[in-house]
Design a protein around this motif. Sequence first.
Motif, PDB file in Angstrom:
ATOM      1  N   THR A 189      31.085  33.158  39.400  1.00 42.21           N
ATOM      2  CA  THR A 189      32.374  33.479  40.004  1.00 42.21           C
ATOM      3  C   THR A 189      32.300  34.787  40.785  1.00 42.21           C
ATOM      4  O   THR A 189      32.876  34.896  41.875  1.00 42.21           O
ATOM      5  N   ALA A 190      31.591  35.775  40.265  1.00 42.73           N
ATOM      6  CA  ALA A 190      31.441  37.046  40.982  1.00 42.73           C
ATOM      7  C   ALA A 190      30.753  36.832  42.327  1.00 42.73           C
ATOM      8  O   ALA A 190      31.202  37.347  43.357  1.00 42.73           O
ATOM      9  N   ILE A 191      29.686  36.076  42.336  1.00 38.78           N
ATOM     10  CA  ILE A 191      28.954  35.816  43.580  1.00 38.78           C
ATOM     11  C   ILE A 191      29.807  35.001  44.547  1.00 38.78           C
ATOM     12  O   ILE A 191      29.879  35.298  45.741  1.00 38.78           O
ATOM     13  N   ALA A 192      30.494  33.981  44.028  1.00 39.04           N
ATOM     14  CA  ALA A 192      31.360  33.152  44.875  1.00 39.04           C
ATOM     15  C   ALA A 192      32.498  33.987  45.459  1.00 39.04           C
ATOM     16  O   ALA A 192      32.890  33.784  46.619  1.00 39.04           O
ATOM     17  N   ALA A 193      33.034  34.920  44.698  1.00 39.92           N
ATOM     18  CA  ALA A 193      34.104  35.792  45.202  1.00 39.92           C
ATOM     19  C   ALA A 193      33.579  36.656  46.340  1.00 39.92           C
ATOM     20  O   ALA A 193      34.239  36.798  47.387  1.00 39.92           O
ATOM     21  N   TYR A 194      32.413  37.242  46.153  1.00 39.54           N
ATOM     22  CA  TYR A 194      31.812  38.036  47.230  1.00 39.54           C
ATOM     23  C   TYR A 194      31.593  37.178  48.478  1.00 39.54           C
ATOM     24  O   TYR A 194      31.921  37.597  49.595  1.00 39.54           O
ATOM     25  N   ASP A 195      31.078  35.969  48.292  1.00 40.60           N
ATOM     26  CA  ASP A 195      30.835  35.067  49.427  1.00 40.60           C
ATOM     27  C   ASP A 195      32.119  34.730  50.167  1.00 40.60           C
ATOM     28  O   ASP A 195      32.073  34.379  51.346  1.00 40.60           O
ATOM     29  N   ARG A 196      33.248  34.815  49.505  1.00 39.35           N
ATOM     30  CA  ARG A 196      34.544  34.511  50.122  1.00 39.35           C
ATOM     31  C   ARG A 196      35.223  35.757  50.693  1.00 39.35           C
ATOM     32  O   ARG A 196      36.369  35.705  51.116  1.00 39.35           O
ATOM     33  N   GLY A 197      34.524  36.890  50.639  1.00 38.81           N
ATOM     34  CA  GLY A 197      35.040  38.098  51.279  1.00 38.81           C
ATOM     35  C   GLY A 197      35.808  39.050  50.387  1.00 38.81           C
ATOM     36  O   GLY A 197      36.368  40.035  50.873  1.00 38.81           O
ATOM     37  N   TYR A 198      35.825  38.797  49.095  1.00 38.31           N
ATOM     38  CA  TYR A 198      36.522  39.711  48.185  1.00 38.31           C
ATOM     39  C   TYR A 198      35.629  40.885  47.826  1.00 38.31           C
ATOM     40  O   TYR A 198      34.409  40.749  47.733  1.00 38.31           O
ATOM     41  N   GLN A 199      36.237  42.030  47.604  1.00 40.45           N
ATOM     42  CA  GLN A 199      35.549  43.130  46.949  1.00 40.45           C
ATOM     43  C   GLN A 199      35.484  42.734  45.477  1.00 40.45           C
ATOM     44  O   GLN A 199      36.481  42.250  44.924  1.00 40.45           O
ATOM     45  N   VAL A 200      34.330  42.908  44.830  1.00 44.12           N
ATOM     46  CA  VAL A 200      34.153  42.422  43.464  1.00 44.12           C
ATOM     47  C   VAL A 200      33.640  43.549  42.568  1.00 44.12           C
ATOM     48  O   VAL A 200      32.674  44.228  42.905  1.00 44.12           O
TER      49      VAL A 200
END
Length: 179
Positions: A114-125
């Motif tokens: 989920t952390a990696i997917a969030a980064y891939d979607r442009g979120y700061q994680v």
Amino acid sequence: MKALLVIDAQNIIVEFKDFQQELNKIESIIQDFKENDEPVIFIRNIDDDETSPFNKELPSSELHHSLKGYADIVIEKKSPSAFIHTELSEKLDQLGVEHLFITGFNTEFCCQFTAIAAYDRGYQVTFIEDATGTVNDEATYEMKELDVRGFVGTVLHWSNVIEVLDIEEYIEEYKSRRV
């Protein structure tokens, strides 16, 4: 806007072994988010297979009683990533979330994916390493002296794209700024 994800804090996982320290840290972070009127989103892993302990009708798949009362939103998933075939992205967009904080279970699967997917979607994680836990250990992976949580935290940190903190660093970096 910031949001906290509490991933798979479900009976089947949390009751596997003593996760009280992790639960206490997660609860502390939840309370900080609540005090600042920031969303707390629980992710629940489910399975339609009637024999699976993650079957959505079984008590074993329910959110753990120690935390479930804090859930503003519950997103159900069937994949290690909380973004695949769920409404998580849409909900985060509706809320105006730009920065996600990751806590929960299992560190090396759903939390990391989920952390990696969030980064891939442009979120700061921000991945709060010691507010994650895993049922797996060195024996599971046949790797002597493996610290699963430490390994995942190091890999994510070395990526230079996901912030990795422990609870004390979170308090210093985020909570103390609000006081």
